[in-house]
Design an enzyme around this catalytic site. Structure first.
Site, short mmCIF file in Angstrom:
data_model
loop_
_atom_site.label_atom_id
_atom_site.label_comp_id
_atom_site.label_asym_id
_atom_site.label_seq_id
_atom_site.Cartn_x
_atom_site.Cartn_y
_atom_site.Cartn_z
N ASP A 1 -21.02 44.95 -23.06
CA ASP A 1 -21.78 43.71 -23.17
C ASP A 1 -21.30 42.70 -22.13
OD1 ASP A 1 -23.80 42.36 -25.13
OD2 ASP A 1 -22.28 40.83 -24.72
N ASN B 1 -27.59 32.81 -17.30
CA ASN B 1 -29.03 32.54 -17.29
C ASN B 1 -29.32 31.05 -17.24
OD1 ASN B 1 -30.09 35.16 -17.25
ND2 ASN B 1 -29.94 35.38 -19.47
N HIS C 1 -32.90 33.07 -14.69
CA HIS C 1 -33.04 34.44 -15.18
C HIS C 1 -33.13 35.46 -14.04
CE1 HIS C 1 -33.41 33.73 -19.52
NE2 HIS C 1 -33.96 32.58 -19.17
N ASP D 1 -30.95 38.72 -13.95
CA ASP D 1 -31.45 40.08 -13.77
C ASP D 1 -30.66 40.81 -12.69
OD1 ASP D 1 -33.33 39.67 -15.70
OD2 ASP D 1 -35.02 39.40 -14.33
N GLU E 1 -28.27 42.00 -22.59
CA GLU E 1 -27.21 42.29 -21.64
C GLU E 1 -26.27 43.38 -22.16
OE1 GLU E 1 -25.89 38.65 -24.04
OE2 GLU E 1 -27.75 39.43 -23.18
#
Length: 344
Positions: A192, A200, A205, A209, A235
């Site tokens: 994680d 973010n 975002h 990504d 994530e």
């Protein structure tokens, strides 16, 4: 020398089939091309066999007619070369004898890769029928290839995460279930991204990504072909390490954690990317199912988060004891006591 001839009567609703006539004899060429014109094919004559491979690549014929009488023993060699050009593409080869060929000659061509051999091309009706039969088989083979390709694409889309290209949750669980059914030992790594919401919120975002893609690439590169890795959601990633015991799973997880921590900084983006990893191992001697082993790895991941992040934690009984009865099916919201950890 190449002399293209376009058929005057192509089949309705589809393009005319392309047929390459290979013969150094002008009379043989004329007879064969005349027959092909009558049947509505697009024909191309070729006299120089040294140009055959290049012409096949450029013209992309649906069928090749080879003149065995004029090409002599080289015709067998040409059959072998043409049949080996592209295993994924079906290119029918029809050899025309123009003479009373014996069984040895016919067998030699067929074994070399020819699909058919006709001894008497003067029998125009038979030659036309054989050509149509071979083209019909090619259409069926081509259609089968298209169906298989479309099926593979659909299957890949159904089992892949659109952003990272890794396996999605469904595919991961299926891969784990297959190992459980076979009673194979494997390690599960729940990975994680640390403080991903801050990435973010702080950089957007699109940068988030890019971070996920970078993590995915490191996970993919750091695992063996027999392992599996995918994006489980958000994530969070899951890796399945084939044959791993507790120590092997820990070592793999620690190596992956270090490689992600060493990723170069994104510009714009965070200076450093770290992950927390929880590990668990499926024991084939136990009655455990996929959801249970995944849950244990998830609990270990939560313990790694509460212990300070950027670390590997193996599942232990303390991970279970740290949860109150009301929190047995979900990650707790209250602080947990520190649990044994590795790889700090």
């Amino acid at each position: 020398m190449l002399e293209p001839r376009v058929s005057s009567a192509p089949p309705i609703s589809e393009r005319a089939s392309r047929i390459l006539v290979v013969s150094p004899d002008p009379a043989h060429q004329a007879e064969l091309v005349g027959l092909l014109d009558q049947d509505g094919y697009e024909a191309l004559k070729l006299s120089d066999v040294d140009e055959l491979i290049r012409v096949v690549a450029e013209f992309e014929p649906d069928l090749v007619l080879l003149d065995a009488a004029q090409l002599s023993t080289s015709c067998v060699e040409l059959c072998g070369e043409l049949s080996a050009l592209d295993p994924k593409r079906h290119l029918p080869l029809l050899v025309v004898g123009w003479h009373q060929a014996d069984e040895v000659e016919v067998v030699a061509h067929l074994l070399a890769g020819a699909d058919d051999f006709i001894r008497d091309p003067g029998a125009a009706i038979e030659l036309s029928a054989r050509i149509r039969a071979r083209l019909r088989v090619k259409r069926l083979v081509d259609a089968l290839h298209r169906v298989r390709n479309e099926r593979d694409l659909l299957r890949r889309d159904a089992e892949s995460d659109a952003l990272t290209g890794l396996m999605n949750r469904r595919a991961l669980e299926r891969a784990a279930q297959s190992r459980v059914d076979k009673r194979e030992r494997f390690g599960v790594l729940f990975v994680d991204g640390d403080r991903f919401k801050q990435i973010n919120d702080g950089f957007g975002h699109l940068v988030g990504d890019r971070v996920l893609i970078s993590i995915a690439e490191m996970l993919r590169a750091g695992l063996r072909p027999g392992d599996a890795v995918g994006r489980y959601g958000g994530e969070e990633f899951v890796a399945i390490v084939a044959g791993a015991g507790p120590e092997s799973a820990r070592l793999v997880a620690e190596r992956l954690r270090r490689s992600i921590e060493a990723l170069p900084a994104l510009k714009p983006g965070p200076e450093r990317v770290t992950v927390s990893i929880g590990t668990a191992v499926f024991d084939p001697r136990s009655p455990e199912d996929v959801q249970s082993v995944f849950r244990r790895a998830d609990l270990a991941l939560y313990a790694a988060k509460r212990a300070g992040r950027n670390r590997v934690v193996m599942h232990t009984p303390e991970c279970e004891e740290a949860l109150s009865p009301n929190q047995s099916s979900a990650r707790p919201s209250a602080p947990l006591p520190r649990v044994p950890e590795v790889g700090q």
